[in-house]
Write an enzyme that holds these catalytic residues in place. Structure first.
Site, PDB file in Angstrom:
ATOM      1  N   LYS A  14       0.892  -1.195  -0.121  1.00 15.41           N
ATOM      2  CA  LYS A  14      -0.034  -0.110   0.061  1.00 15.41           C
ATOM      3  C   LYS A  14       0.950   1.329   0.091  1.00 15.41           C
ATOM      4  O   LYS A  14       0.509   2.083  -0.683  1.00 15.41           O
ATOM      5  CB  LYS A  14      -0.943  -0.008   1.254  1.00 15.41           C
ATOM      6  N   ARG A  90      -9.602   0.440   9.220  1.00 18.37           N
ATOM      7  CA  ARG A  90      -9.417  -0.926   9.307  1.00 18.37           C
ATOM      8  C   ARG A  90     -10.510  -1.502  10.286  1.00 18.37           C
ATOM      9  O   ARG A  90     -10.099  -2.728  10.760  1.00 18.37           O
ATOM     10  CB  ARG A  90      -7.977  -0.772  10.034  1.00 18.37           C
ATOM     11  N   ARG A 129      11.282  -6.094   4.713  1.00 19.35           N
ATOM     12  CA  ARG A 129      11.265  -4.746   5.090  1.00 19.35           C
ATOM     13  C   ARG A 129      11.769  -4.486   6.554  1.00 19.35           C
ATOM     14  O   ARG A 129      12.553  -3.718   6.638  1.00 19.35           O
ATOM     15  CB  ARG A 129       9.901  -4.251   5.005  1.00 19.35           C
ATOM     16  N   ARG A 135      11.426  -0.843  12.361  1.00 14.92           N
ATOM     17  CA  ARG A 135       9.805  -1.063  12.991  1.00 14.92           C
ATOM     18  C   ARG A 135       9.852  -2.135  13.683  1.00 14.92           C
ATOM     19  O   ARG A 135       9.921  -3.569  13.012  1.00 14.92           O
ATOM     20  CB  ARG A 135       8.941  -1.095  11.832  1.00 14.92           C
ATOM     21  N   ARG A 147      -0.487  -9.641  13.266  1.00 13.16           N
ATOM     22  CA  ARG A 147      -1.284  -8.556  12.322  1.00 13.16           C
ATOM     23  C   ARG A 147      -1.948  -9.054  11.298  1.00 13.16           C
ATOM     24  O   ARG A 147      -2.861  -8.442  10.891  1.00 13.16           O
ATOM     25  CB  ARG A 147      -0.034  -7.622  11.739  1.00 13.16           C
TER      26      ARG A 147
END
Ligand code: ADP
Length: 192
Positions: A14, A90, A129, A135, A147
């Site tokens: 996204k 969400r 990532r 993160r 998640r």
């Protein structure tokens, strides 16, 4: 003016596609993940209240998210090209709140574009990532699994919310970035 919801599980791409869409259509980016990380970085009260949820891979409570989005929409209400919503809504409650917030400014969602990516690919993308993103939630297999589960349980119903209104288009999110981008832009160009 287009107001687009870019939808998909964590790791669907996204953020990557949003950047390209902003450049092409002059849209205003509203990424709740980015906004939360900004608050976290600045050590604001809102950042502190979101931190424990984010680091565990859970959703931040609706009222916190909705308040933050409302502020951002009020700050940017003079925009002319529309919004791209990334990572929001969400939950169905967030989707309802978004419709109400937009209606105040005489705006509405043009459509939701959902990126479809198989779970195994998501997991490897997020781990990759995590090597550079700094993160916490990208670096731990358990948190990544949480998640994805939260997405399936709590977020997927948001696609139904837009589908019922005839506003959902699904796109294959696996392949070359440019190819996926082309699929998305042909959907956007079909909006009236
Ligand atoms: P990703 O798509 O990789 O999961 P995001 O950057 O969109 O990452 O979000 C990171 C975290 O921020 C989420 O796991 C969640 O804790 C919080 N968050 C972001 N957007 C929302 C939202 N709309 N509602 C609740 N929590 C959110």
């Amino acid at each position: 003016m287009y107001n687009i919801v870019l939808f998909g599980p964590p790791g669907a791409g996204k953020g990557t596609q949003s950047e390209k869409l902003i450049e092409k259509y002059g849209l205003t980016h509203l990424s709740t993940g980015d906004l939360f990380r900004k608050h976290l970085g600045e050590g604001t009260e809102l950042g502190d209240s979101a931190k424990k949820y984010m680091n565990a891979g859970h959703l931040v409570p609706d009222e916190v998210v909705i308040g933050m989005v409302e502020d951002k929409i009020n700050e940017t209400k003079n925009i002319t090209h529309g919004y791209i919503f990334d990572g929001f809504p969400r939950t169905t409650a967030q989707a309802e709140a978004l419709d109400q917030m937009l209606a105040i400014h005489k705006l509405s969602i043009s459509g939701m574009i959902a990126l479809d990516v198989p779970q195994e690919i998501l997991k490897s993308r997020i781990k990759e990532r995590g090597k550079t993103s700094n993160r916490v939630d990208d670096q731990d297999e358990d948190k990544i699994n949480v998640r994805i589960k939260v997405y399936l349980d709590e977020t997927l119903p948001v696609a139904d919310y837009y589908s019922i209104q005839g506003k959902l288009t699904k796109i294959n999110g696996v392949g070359e970035i440019e190819q996926i981008f082309d699929s998305i832009t042909s959907v956007i160009d079909s909006y009236q």
